[in-house]
Design an enzyme around this catalytic site. Structure first.
Site, PDB file in Angstrom:
ATOM      1  N   ASP A  37       0.817  -1.219   0.000  1.00  0.00           N
ATOM      2  CA  ASP A  37       0.000   0.000   0.000  1.00  0.00           C
ATOM      3  C   ASP A  37       0.847   1.263   0.000  1.00  0.00           C
ATOM      4  OD1 ASP A  37       0.845  -0.577   2.590  1.00  0.00           O
ATOM      5  OD2 ASP A  37      -1.149  -1.154   3.265  1.00  0.00           O
TER       6      ASP A  37
ATOM      7  N   ASN B 269      -8.078  -2.790  13.931  1.00  0.00           N
ATOM      8  CA  ASN B 269      -9.472  -3.049  13.513  1.00  0.00           C
ATOM      9  C   ASN B 269      -9.572  -4.287  12.614  1.00  0.00           C
ATOM     10  OD1 ASN B 269      -8.340  -2.161  11.144  1.00  0.00           O
ATOM     11  ND2 ASN B 269      -9.699  -0.407  10.853  1.00  0.00           N
TER      12      ASN B 269
ATOM     13  N   HIS C 234      -7.724  -4.845   9.842  1.00  0.00           N
ATOM     14  CA  HIS C 234      -7.386  -4.662   8.428  1.00  0.00           C
ATOM     15  C   HIS C 234      -6.098  -5.387   8.066  1.00  0.00           C
ATOM     16  CE1 HIS C 234      -5.077  -0.568   9.142  1.00  0.00           C
ATOM     17  NE2 HIS C 234      -4.234  -1.563   9.161  1.00  0.00           N
TER      18      HIS C 234
ATOM     19  N   GLU D 184      -9.981  -2.180   4.846  1.00  0.00           N
ATOM     20  CA  GLU D 184     -10.607  -1.833   6.119  1.00  0.00           C
ATOM     21  C   GLU D 184     -11.863  -2.704   6.360  1.00  0.00           C
ATOM     22  OE1 GLU D 184      -8.843  -0.088   8.039  1.00  0.00           O
ATOM     23  OE2 GLU D 184      -8.627   2.011   7.473  1.00  0.00           O
TER      24      GLU D 184
END
Ligand code: F6R
Length: 223
Positions: free
Chosen positions: A63, A124, A126, A131
């Site tokens: 990313d 979270n 991811h 996400e």
């Protein structure tokens, strides 16, 4: 799935050694690489492996932030140059830049896929910047970062306002096509989400849970 527990140093050593073995025994290899604080120890170990020839190894990073120049101190390209690419020479290093993003999945496929993919996990759940809510068949694309991720990553910036709100990420579909995956969770703050991702339901709400369906994925945890 079993979570392998060990010290951070030992985990990084094992993963770096497996990467070296892959590269040594193949004429051509492809690595998928993560940024963030978790993989730094792996890159440190790799950078000591001066006796290994990485010149036939391609890398694809997971990313990159939208809106940060590649020379920005918090860009992922800058991070990789600092921790690995400035120390070891690979055949070529790829990032999901604005220009390459539309072709990123096809490029990886044309390289015969990723042999070893390194992953961290967000608090979270991811993986890369996929996400919560990301479907299993997602491709490489631009995503909005969640409040949770912006807050977590603000530790690298002077203030929360400076954290980009979007990123370009490899999709779950491409990650899942990797031949081997190593996910590391480092720190007590990752313990609960890791447990849910690996031993809970498989759900887009916890993107890392899709890894339960991968045939060759190893999960590591260090406190
Ligand atoms: C970064 C990436 C992210 C991180 C995750 C954990 O390239 O893919 O999914 O792996 O946000 O970040 P750290 O390691 O900083 O806790």
């Amino acid at each position: 799935m079993r979570i392998k527990r060990n010290t951070y140093q030992k985990i990084c050593h094992v993963i770096a050694s497996n990467i070296r073995d892959l590269v040594k025994h193949h004429d051509f290899s492809v690595l998928g690489l993560a940024t963030g604080s978790t993989p730094i120890g792996i890159y440190k170990e790799l950078s000591y492996m001066k006796d290994t020839d990485f010149s036939n190894t391609l890398t694809y990073n997971l990313d990159e932030y939208v809106g940060l120049d590649k020379h920005h101190s918090q860009s992922y390209e800058h991070f990789m140059n600092k921790h690995l690419f400035g120390k070891l020479t690979f055949h070529s290093n790829h990032f999901p830049t604005e220009k390459l993003l539309p072709y990123y999945d096809a490029m990886i496929e044309n390289s015969k896929g990723i042999d070893i993919q390194i992953l961290g996990i967000g608090t979270n759940g991811h993986i890369a910047f996929n996400e919560p809510g990301t479907p299993r068949d997602s491709k490489s694309r631009i995503v909005d970062l969640t409040e949770n991720t912006i807050k977590d990553n603000s530790r690298f910036f002077d203030s929360m306002d400076e954290v980009p709100t979007q990123a370009r990420t490899m999709g779950i579909d491409t990650i899942m096509k990797s031949k081997r995956i190593y996910l590391i969770a480092h720190g007590k703050h990752k313990k609960d989400i890791l447990e849910k991702a690996i031993n809970g339901d498989i759900t887009p709400e916890i993107p890392a849970s899709f890894l339960q369906e991968h045939p060759n994925c190893e999960i590591y945890y260090s406190e």
